[in-house]
Design a protein around this motif. Structure first.
Motif, short mmCIF file in Angstrom:
data_model
loop_
_atom_site.label_atom_id
_atom_site.label_comp_id
_atom_site.label_asym_id
_atom_site.label_seq_id
_atom_site.Cartn_x
_atom_site.Cartn_y
_atom_site.Cartn_z
N ILE A 57 26.76 -11.90 -35.84
CA ILE A 57 27.90 -11.03 -35.54
C ILE A 57 27.41 -9.61 -35.27
O ILE A 57 26.75 -8.99 -36.10
N GLY A 58 27.75 -9.10 -34.09
CA GLY A 58 27.32 -7.76 -33.73
C GLY A 58 25.88 -7.77 -33.20
O GLY A 58 25.33 -8.81 -32.86
N THR A 59 25.27 -6.59 -33.16
CA THR A 59 23.90 -6.46 -32.65
C THR A 59 22.91 -6.77 -33.75
O THR A 59 23.03 -6.29 -34.88
N TRP A 60 21.92 -7.59 -33.42
CA TRP A 60 20.87 -7.95 -34.38
C TRP A 60 19.73 -6.95 -34.31
O TRP A 60 19.25 -6.60 -33.23
N LEU A 61 19.31 -6.44 -35.47
CA LEU A 61 18.13 -5.60 -35.57
C LEU A 61 17.15 -6.26 -36.53
O LEU A 61 17.57 -6.95 -37.48
N PRO A 62 15.86 -6.08 -36.32
CA PRO A 62 14.89 -6.64 -37.26
C PRO A 62 15.03 -5.97 -38.62
O PRO A 62 15.55 -4.86 -38.74
N GLU A 63 14.57 -6.66 -39.63
CA GLU A 63 14.65 -6.11 -40.98
C GLU A 63 13.75 -4.88 -41.08
O GLU A 63 12.59 -4.91 -40.67
N PRO A 64 14.27 -3.76 -41.60
CA PRO A 64 13.43 -2.55 -41.69
C PRO A 64 12.29 -2.74 -42.67
O PRO A 64 12.46 -3.30 -43.75
N ILE A 65 11.10 -2.29 -42.27
CA ILE A 65 9.91 -2.39 -43.11
C ILE A 65 9.51 -0.98 -43.52
O ILE A 65 9.24 -0.13 -42.66
N ARG A 66 9.48 -0.73 -44.81
CA ARG A 66 9.07 0.60 -45.29
C ARG A 66 7.55 0.67 -45.25
O ARG A 66 6.86 0.09 -46.09
#
Length: 279
Positions: A57-66
């Motif tokens: 649902i909506g725009t997919w972004l990769p999981e943020p990596i710190r």
């Protein structure tokens, strides 16, 4: 390869189980064997999650990596984990993605990659050329996290918090793009917001929804300068900034709580080096 910490952990766990069932004495090149196993597990996983990504649902972004600050000192590594590059990699098919990452990021030869993906060396060369051309046509301008980029972010946040519209517009590139990922679980823009005026209006609207209890913390995510919005001790919004020539060209806002779950852990990424091997 996967854009998800949880998925990467699953692949590594499965790969470890396969490794633990093998007698190490029978493996002439352990590193090559492990690269092959992990690559093939990642390929299988990418093919399996394709339908799940299409239904997102909506725009997919990769999981943020710190990422640790030193990651930004390696330009190739920093770009390879940037939000923009991860989105470009999503447009490759699984095999193209594996070949591009192994060759252009980690420096493996076409012969080594051929053994990992189950293709001939000639075919891998063709795949690598096609993937590289695809990526170069779509890659965005990128500057890793640094003191200069953080100053740009600081000006942006100050202008947004104080409602200084003109200052906010000045720090945004004319073709700036803002992408939000709420995963259908929290409020977020379903489609990318483009253009300086539209993005400025969107940002001001978002900041109006924050409370006095919200504090903003600077950090480095995906090799990029980022801002963490923390309310009552909980991370509820993370924005990574793409900057070029002193202006913000991209904002990547992650609100999906599932993707913020691993956002506290710092990953000291390393491309590493490896001895050439013959499959």
């Amino acid at each position: 390869m996967l854009g998800s910490t949880a998925d990467a952990e699953d692949v590594l766990q499965e790969s470890y189980l396969r490794w633990s069932a093998v007698d190490p004495a029978t493996v002439e090149h352990p590193r090559a064997y492990l690269v092959r196993v992990v690559t093939r597990q990642a390929l299988n996983h990418l093919r399996a999650v394709k339908a799940r990504r299409e239904e997102y649902i909506g725009t997919w972004l990769p999981e943020p990596i710190r990422t640790a600050p030193e990651v930004s000192e390696d330009a190739i590594l920093a770009e390879s984990v940037s939000m923009a590059m991860m989105l470009v990699l999503e447009t490759l098919n699984p095999t193209e993605r594996a070949v591009f990452v192994l060759h252009d990021v980690f420096g493996y030869t076409h012969g080594e990659i051929a053994a990992s993906v189950g293709k001939t060396e000639v075919t891998v060369r063709q795949i690598a050329h096609r993937a590289r051309r695809h990526v170069q046509a779509r890659r965005r301008r990128f500057e890793p996290d640094s003191g200069a980029t953080r100053e740009v972010v600081q000006r942006f946040l100050h202008a947004a918090a104080s409602g200084e519209v003109q200052t906010l517009m000045d720090v945004l590139a004319p073709d700036v793009v803002q992408i939000s990922d709420g995963g259908g679980k929290v409020v977020a823009a379903r489609r990318p917001v483009t253009g300086r005026a539209h993005v400025a209006r969107f940002v001001l609207g978002v900041l109006r929804t924050t409370t006095a209890a919200t504090r903003i913390e600077y950090a480095t995510y995906n090799g990029m300068p980022a801002a963490r919005f923390v309310t009552d001790g909980e991370l509820d919004w993370l924005v990574a900034f793409e900057i070029h020539d002193g202006r913000i060209t991209g904002l990547y806002g992650v609100r999906n709580p599932d993707k913020l779950h691993h956002a506290e852990k710092v990953f000291p990424l390393d491309r590493g080096g490896h001895e050439p091997w013959k499959p």
